[in-house]
Scaffold this active site. Sequence first.
Site, mmCIF file in Angstrom:
data_model
loop_
_atom_site.group_PDB
_atom_site.id
_atom_site.type_symbol
_atom_site.label_atom_id
_atom_site.label_comp_id
_atom_site.label_asym_id
_atom_site.label_seq_id
_atom_site.Cartn_x
_atom_site.Cartn_y
_atom_site.Cartn_z
ATOM 1 N N PRO A 44 0.791 -1.232 0.000
ATOM 2 C CA PRO A 44 0.000 0.000 0.000
ATOM 3 C C PRO A 44 0.820 1.277 0.000
ATOM 4 C CG PRO A 44 -0.106 -1.101 2.124
ATOM 5 C CD PRO A 44 0.534 -2.063 1.165
ATOM 6 N N ASN A 45 0.345 2.207 -0.801
ATOM 7 C CA ASN A 45 0.857 3.578 -0.910
ATOM 8 C C ASN A 45 2.189 3.693 -1.646
ATOM 9 O OD1 ASN A 45 -1.328 4.920 0.483
ATOM 10 N ND2 ASN A 45 -0.585 3.891 2.329
ATOM 11 N N ARG A 80 5.560 12.378 -2.634
ATOM 12 C CA ARG A 80 5.543 12.938 -1.280
ATOM 13 C C ARG A 80 6.667 12.322 -0.468
ATOM 14 N NH1 ARG A 80 -0.325 11.687 -0.763
ATOM 15 N NH2 ARG A 80 -1.272 13.172 -2.171
ATOM 16 N N TYR A 106 11.692 8.665 1.441
ATOM 17 C CA TYR A 106 11.641 7.623 0.416
ATOM 18 C C TYR A 106 12.373 8.004 -0.879
ATOM 19 C CZ TYR A 106 8.043 5.820 3.537
ATOM 20 O OH TYR A 106 7.368 5.353 4.639
ATOM 21 N N ASN A 129 8.051 -5.627 -0.664
ATOM 22 C CA ASN A 129 7.917 -4.446 0.178
ATOM 23 C C ASN A 129 6.437 -4.343 0.516
ATOM 24 O OD1 ASN A 129 7.758 -2.042 1.508
ATOM 25 N ND2 ASN A 129 9.061 -0.905 0.067
ATOM 26 N N ALA A 143 3.023 -0.680 4.931
ATOM 27 C CA ALA A 143 2.548 -0.691 6.320
ATOM 28 C C ALA A 143 1.973 -2.037 6.749
ATOM 29 C CB ALA A 143 1.508 0.410 6.514
ATOM 30 N N HIS A 158 3.746 -4.279 9.348
ATOM 31 C CA HIS A 158 3.654 -4.107 10.805
ATOM 32 C C HIS A 158 2.313 -4.565 11.363
ATOM 33 C CE1 HIS A 158 7.092 -1.751 9.660
ATOM 34 N NE2 HIS A 158 6.340 -0.879 9.013
ATOM 35 N N ASP A 205 1.221 -15.646 7.248
ATOM 36 C CA ASP A 205 0.707 -16.986 6.956
ATOM 37 C C ASP A 205 0.819 -17.313 5.466
ATOM 38 O OD1 ASP A 205 0.070 -17.254 9.627
ATOM 39 O OD2 ASP A 205 -2.080 -16.935 9.361
ATOM 40 N N GLU A 210 12.336 -9.762 2.352
ATOM 41 C CA GLU A 210 11.588 -8.594 2.849
ATOM 42 C C GLU A 210 12.436 -7.350 2.607
ATOM 43 O OE1 GLU A 210 10.764 -8.714 7.050
ATOM 44 O OE2 GLU A 210 10.082 -6.623 7.082
ATOM 45 N N HIS A 227 12.632 -2.948 2.641
ATOM 46 C CA HIS A 227 12.128 -1.615 2.970
ATOM 47 C C HIS A 227 13.083 -0.566 2.422
ATOM 48 C CE1 HIS A 227 9.083 -3.432 5.365
ATOM 49 N NE2 HIS A 227 10.023 -4.187 5.901
ATOM 50 N N ILE A 228 12.505 0.473 1.858
ATOM 51 C CA ILE A 228 13.304 1.573 1.312
ATOM 52 C C ILE A 228 14.010 2.309 2.449
ATOM 53 C CG2 ILE A 228 13.161 3.784 0.092
ATOM 54 C CD1 ILE A 228 10.635 2.551 -1.347
ATOM 55 N N SER A 229 13.256 2.608 3.496
ATOM 56 C CA SER A 229 13.805 3.336 4.645
ATOM 57 C C SER A 229 14.332 2.347 5.683
ATOM 58 C CB SER A 229 12.709 4.203 5.274
ATOM 59 O OG SER A 229 11.649 3.400 5.771
ATOM 60 N N ARG A 248 13.175 4.578 12.719
ATOM 61 C CA ARG A 248 11.949 5.393 12.640
ATOM 62 C C ARG A 248 11.049 5.115 13.854
ATOM 63 N NH1 ARG A 248 9.428 4.913 6.860
ATOM 64 N NH2 ARG A 248 8.315 6.762 7.645
ATOM 65 N N ARG A 276 7.127 0.871 13.658
ATOM 66 C CA ARG A 276 7.715 0.268 12.443
ATOM 67 C C ARG A 276 8.803 -0.751 12.781
ATOM 68 N NH1 ARG A 276 5.579 3.639 8.377
ATOM 69 N NH2 ARG A 276 5.325 5.766 9.123
HETATM 70 O O1 CA2 Z 1 10.523 1.925 3.986
HETATM 71 C C1 CA2 Z 1 9.682 1.232 3.382
HETATM 72 O O2 CA2 Z 1 9.868 0.766 2.270
HETATM 73 C C2 CA2 Z 1 8.300 1.017 4.030
HETATM 74 O O3 CA2 Z 1 7.900 -0.325 3.728
HETATM 75 C C3 CA2 Z 1 7.361 2.008 3.370
HETATM 76 C C4 CA2 Z 1 5.970 2.010 3.977
HETATM 77 C C5 CA2 Z 1 6.031 2.132 5.497
HETATM 78 O O4 CA2 Z 1 4.736 2.007 6.058
HETATM 79 C C6 CA2 Z 1 6.943 1.078 6.114
HETATM 80 O O5 CA2 Z 1 6.998 1.278 7.506
HETATM 81 C C7 CA2 Z 1 8.334 1.173 5.532
HETATM 82 C C8 CA2 Z 1 5.162 3.211 3.433
HETATM 83 C C9 CA2 Z 1 5.026 3.228 1.954
HETATM 84 C C10 CA2 Z 1 4.346 4.491 1.548
HETATM 85 O O6 CA2 Z 1 5.194 5.198 0.674
HETATM 86 C C11 CA2 Z 1 4.951 6.506 0.431
HETATM 87 C C12 CA2 Z 1 5.762 7.111 -0.487
HETATM 88 C C13 CA2 Z 1 5.588 8.435 -0.783
HETATM 89 C C14 CA2 Z 1 4.601 9.161 -0.159
HETATM 90 C C15 CA2 Z 1 3.773 8.557 0.768
HETATM 91 C C16 CA2 Z 1 3.951 7.217 1.047
#
Ligand code: CA2
Length: 154
Positions: free
Chosen positions: A10-11, A18, A23, A79, A82, A85, A92, A103, A105-107, A112, A116
Site C-alpha cells: 500500500p501507498n 511525497r 523515500y 515491500n 505498512a 507491521h 501466513d 523482505e 524496505h526503502i527506509s 523510525r 515500524r
Molecule cells: O521503507 C519502506 O519501504 C516502508 O515499507 C514504506 C511504507 C512504510 O509504512 C513502512 O513502515 C516502511 C510506506 C510506503 C508508503 O510510501 C509513500 C511514499 C511516498 C509518499 C507517501 C507514502
Amino acid sequence: MKTAVILNGPNLNLLGTREPAVYGAQTLADVEKLCADACAVHGFKLDFRQTNHEGVLVDWLQEAGRNQAAGSVAGVVLNAGAYTHTSVALHDAIKGAGVTLIELHISNVHAREAFRHHSYISPAAKAVMAGFGVQGYPLAIAGLAALAAVHSDR
Ligand code: CA2
C-alpha cells in the site's frame, strides 16, 4: 529463464510524489526500471506489481509459491509497506506458499517510529533488507540470484 517477482504494497504507488526525505524522489516507474536492469544483469525475467489491497498480496504470494514449485519463479522481493507491521495474513501466506522471499524496505524502519520496528514478515522471510533507499530493489534482486546460485547444485 526464471522470474523474479517484485511485490509492492500500500501507498508505494505514491513514491516520488511525497515524503522525498524518507523515500527519495524516484517514482515507482523508476523503481521498476531499476529492477528491469538488475534482472537483465542476473538473467531473470521481471514480474513487477503494486497493490493497495492486502488480500491481493496474499493471492500474489500464493501464485508465486505455486510457480516457484513448478520451477518458473526464483523468488519474491516483497515491500509490504505498512502491512509489514500489521498483517498476520501476509505472514501466513508466505509460510503457506513456501516461497523464497526477501523482505525489503526503502527506509531504515529501525531508525523510525517504534511501530515500524516490528515485522510480521521477517519470521517468514529468507532475508531482510532496509535502509538502502530504492537501490535496495536491485540489491535484493542480486540477493535472489545469490540464493538461486546456492541452490543450483541440488
Ligand atoms: O521503507 C519502506 O519501504 C516502508 O515499507 C514504506 C511504507 C512504510 O509504512 C513502512 O513502515 C516502511 C510506506 C510506503 C508508503 O510510501 C509513500 C511514499 C511516498 C509518499 C507517501 C507514502
